[in-house]
Design a protein around this motif. Sequence first.
Motif, PDB file in Angstrom:
ATOM      1  N   THR A 198       0.859  -1.184   0.000  1.00 25.78           N
ATOM      2  CA  THR A 198       0.000   0.000   0.000  1.00 25.78           C
ATOM      3  C   THR A 198       0.896   1.234   0.000  1.00 25.78           C
ATOM      4  O   THR A 198       1.886   1.281   0.726  1.00 25.78           O
ATOM      5  CB  THR A 198      -0.905   0.036   1.240  1.00 25.78           C
ATOM      6  OG1 THR A 198      -1.803  -1.082   1.192  1.00 25.78           O
ATOM      7  CG2 THR A 198      -1.718   1.323   1.297  1.00 25.78           C
ATOM      8  N   ARG A 199       0.533   2.235  -0.800  1.00 24.46           N
ATOM      9  CA  ARG A 199       1.248   3.511  -0.790  1.00 24.46           C
ATOM     10  C   ARG A 199       0.220   4.639  -0.681  1.00 24.46           C
ATOM     11  O   ARG A 199      -0.853   4.567  -1.288  1.00 24.46           O
ATOM     12  CB  ARG A 199       2.089   3.677  -2.059  1.00 24.46           C
ATOM     13  CG  ARG A 199       3.224   2.661  -2.199  1.00 24.46           C
ATOM     14  CD  ARG A 199       4.282   2.833  -1.134  1.00 24.46           C
ATOM     15  NE  ARG A 199       5.383   1.895  -1.298  1.00 24.46           N
ATOM     16  CZ  ARG A 199       5.505   0.756  -0.620  1.00 24.46           C
ATOM     17  NH1 ARG A 199       4.577   0.401   0.265  1.00 24.46           N
ATOM     18  NH2 ARG A 199       6.545  -0.038  -0.828  1.00 24.46           N
ATOM     19  N   MET A 200       0.592   5.658   0.092  1.00 28.19           N
ATOM     20  CA  MET A 200      -0.307   6.774   0.336  1.00 28.19           C
ATOM     21  C   MET A 200       0.362   8.100   0.025  1.00 28.19           C
ATOM     22  O   MET A 200       1.584   8.245   0.176  1.00 28.19           O
ATOM     23  CB  MET A 200      -0.781   6.770   1.793  1.00 28.19           C
ATOM     24  CG  MET A 200      -1.655   5.596   2.148  1.00 28.19           C
ATOM     25  SD  MET A 200      -2.551   5.876   3.702  1.00 28.19           S
ATOM     26  CE  MET A 200      -3.573   7.301   3.243  1.00 28.19           C
ATOM     27  N   ASN A 287      -1.241  -5.331   7.700  1.00 25.33           N
ATOM     28  CA  ASN A 287      -1.825  -4.115   7.120  1.00 25.33           C
ATOM     29  C   ASN A 287      -2.691  -3.363   8.128  1.00 25.33           C
ATOM     30  O   ASN A 287      -3.893  -3.212   7.928  1.00 25.33           O
ATOM     31  CB  ASN A 287      -2.618  -4.434   5.849  1.00 25.33           C
ATOM     32  CG  ASN A 287      -3.770  -5.369   6.106  1.00 25.33           C
ATOM     33  OD1 ASN A 287      -3.793  -6.086   7.098  1.00 25.33           O
ATOM     34  ND2 ASN A 287      -4.747  -5.367   5.220  1.00 25.33           N
ATOM     35  N   PRO A 288      -2.083  -2.884   9.218  1.00 31.09           N
ATOM     36  CA  PRO A 288      -2.874  -2.095  10.168  1.00 31.09           C
ATOM     37  C   PRO A 288      -3.456  -0.857   9.493  1.00 31.09           C
ATOM     38  O   PRO A 288      -2.835  -0.257   8.624  1.00 31.09           O
ATOM     39  CB  PRO A 288      -1.853  -1.727  11.249  1.00 31.09           C
ATOM     40  CG  PRO A 288      -0.520  -1.873  10.593  1.00 31.09           C
ATOM     41  CD  PRO A 288      -0.674  -2.965   9.602  1.00 31.09           C
ATOM     42  N   SER A 289      -4.654  -0.492   9.914  1.00 30.36           N
ATOM     43  CA  SER A 289      -5.318   0.629   9.256  1.00 30.36           C
ATOM     44  C   SER A 289      -6.235   1.352  10.227  1.00 30.36           C
ATOM     45  O   SER A 289      -6.696   0.800  11.225  1.00 30.36           O
ATOM     46  CB  SER A 289      -6.128   0.145   8.046  1.00 30.36           C
ATOM     47  OG  SER A 289      -7.227  -0.647   8.469  1.00 30.36           O
ATOM     48  N   LYS A 294      -3.461   3.650   5.991  1.00 33.83           N
ATOM     49  CA  LYS A 294      -3.072   2.242   6.032  1.00 33.83           C
ATOM     50  C   LYS A 294      -1.624   2.120   5.610  1.00 33.83           C
ATOM     51  O   LYS A 294      -1.133   2.894   4.788  1.00 33.83           O
ATOM     52  CB  LYS A 294      -3.954   1.396   5.104  1.00 33.83           C
ATOM     53  CG  LYS A 294      -3.651  -0.099   5.148  1.00 33.83           C
ATOM     54  CD  LYS A 294      -4.826  -0.913   4.599  1.00 33.83           C
ATOM     55  CE  LYS A 294      -4.778  -1.058   3.102  1.00 33.83           C
ATOM     56  NZ  LYS A 294      -3.802  -2.107   2.688  1.00 33.83           N
ATOM     57  N   VAL A 295      -0.923   1.134   6.172  1.00 33.48           N
ATOM     58  CA  VAL A 295       0.446   0.837   5.760  1.00 33.48           C
ATOM     59  C   VAL A 295       0.542  -0.654   5.491  1.00 33.48           C
ATOM     60  O   VAL A 295      -0.109  -1.462   6.164  1.00 33.48           O
ATOM     61  CB  VAL A 295       1.464   1.273   6.842  1.00 33.48           C
ATOM     62  CG1 VAL A 295       1.274   0.498   8.142  1.00 33.48           C
ATOM     63  CG2 VAL A 295       2.895   1.108   6.321  1.00 33.48           C
TER      64      VAL A 295
END
Length: 333
Positions: A198-200, A287-289, A294-295
């Motif tokens: 995941t990228r933010m 994947n904690p969110s 989220k990461v």
Amino acid sequence: MRHEALAKLKAWMEAQGFERFFVVRPENFAWLTGGINTLGMGEPVAYLEVGEEIILHTTEIEARRMAEEEAPGLPLRAHPWYAFPPPGSPNDLGNDLTALRLVLEDEAQEAFLRLGQTAARAVGEVVRSATPEWRETALAGALAEALWGAGVRPLLLLVAGEERLFRHRHPLPKDRPLGRAFMAVVCAERGGLVANLTRMAAFGHPEVEARYRTVLEVERRALDRSRPKTTLGEVLEAIREAYLQAGFPGAFEEHHQGGVGGYRSREILATPGHPLVLEEGMALAWNPSLAGAKVEDTFLLKKDGLLNLTEDPSWPQVRVGDRARPDLWRGEW
């Protein structure tokens, strides 16, 4: 054929008293063969018969493709499309082989690292090129093009812009603007292995900034606890405690937290009290969110710690504990 994987299967067959076994499920096919793709329009079009010899069964329609592109050199038996026999018994539709796949063989570990690096770089380049005016569907399209162009198959692409980021954990791309903050979630497959990341990005969005820092800290607790001889349940309990200490006790219930990866996005999903003992050679994707952040990366559990399979050296990083983790993209680097 991957000889180490085949040896595991043969040993298991002997323990079960099976002289012959039929392999149908795509993840087991890929594990044994190093990535043969048996799917046709979403349904398997071939199966393996494993006994004294190994025979690939398929239809006349698929035989040439299988022989030329997927399984050259493997003994093949072609059947008429209207009389393709079902696999015999015992088979992997009635016998779960997940436990045999969890510890990745050396060849698979090397392939996983190449996949993870390729996927991460492709995703990172696209996300860094996106601007708030882009639509979610445009970002998803660019991600798909970049991944396919790099020889990687996108199994899942999720995109949420500022408007939807706080509403949905699994946001299928819509015709909405990205806005000041957005997220891209990718499950990328090659050779049967699946890398998750995941990228933010955030362009002046304090709430996303704060929540992203929180999920990084929750992830740190999960990664610190991910060691050989630790159980999945113990890692999950560390995640639950981290949410509590961060002031978000309900977040644990809002979304799954990840688990063991490999030939499926999650070979085993971590659940409370899960007894699986982690071993060297397993892949992990936590994947904690929170709503809005989220990461996620895919790691290989090694004797001396965790190897980040999806690390992108071109993506901005931030120190979290003693690790470099992906930072938010802010439009400059």
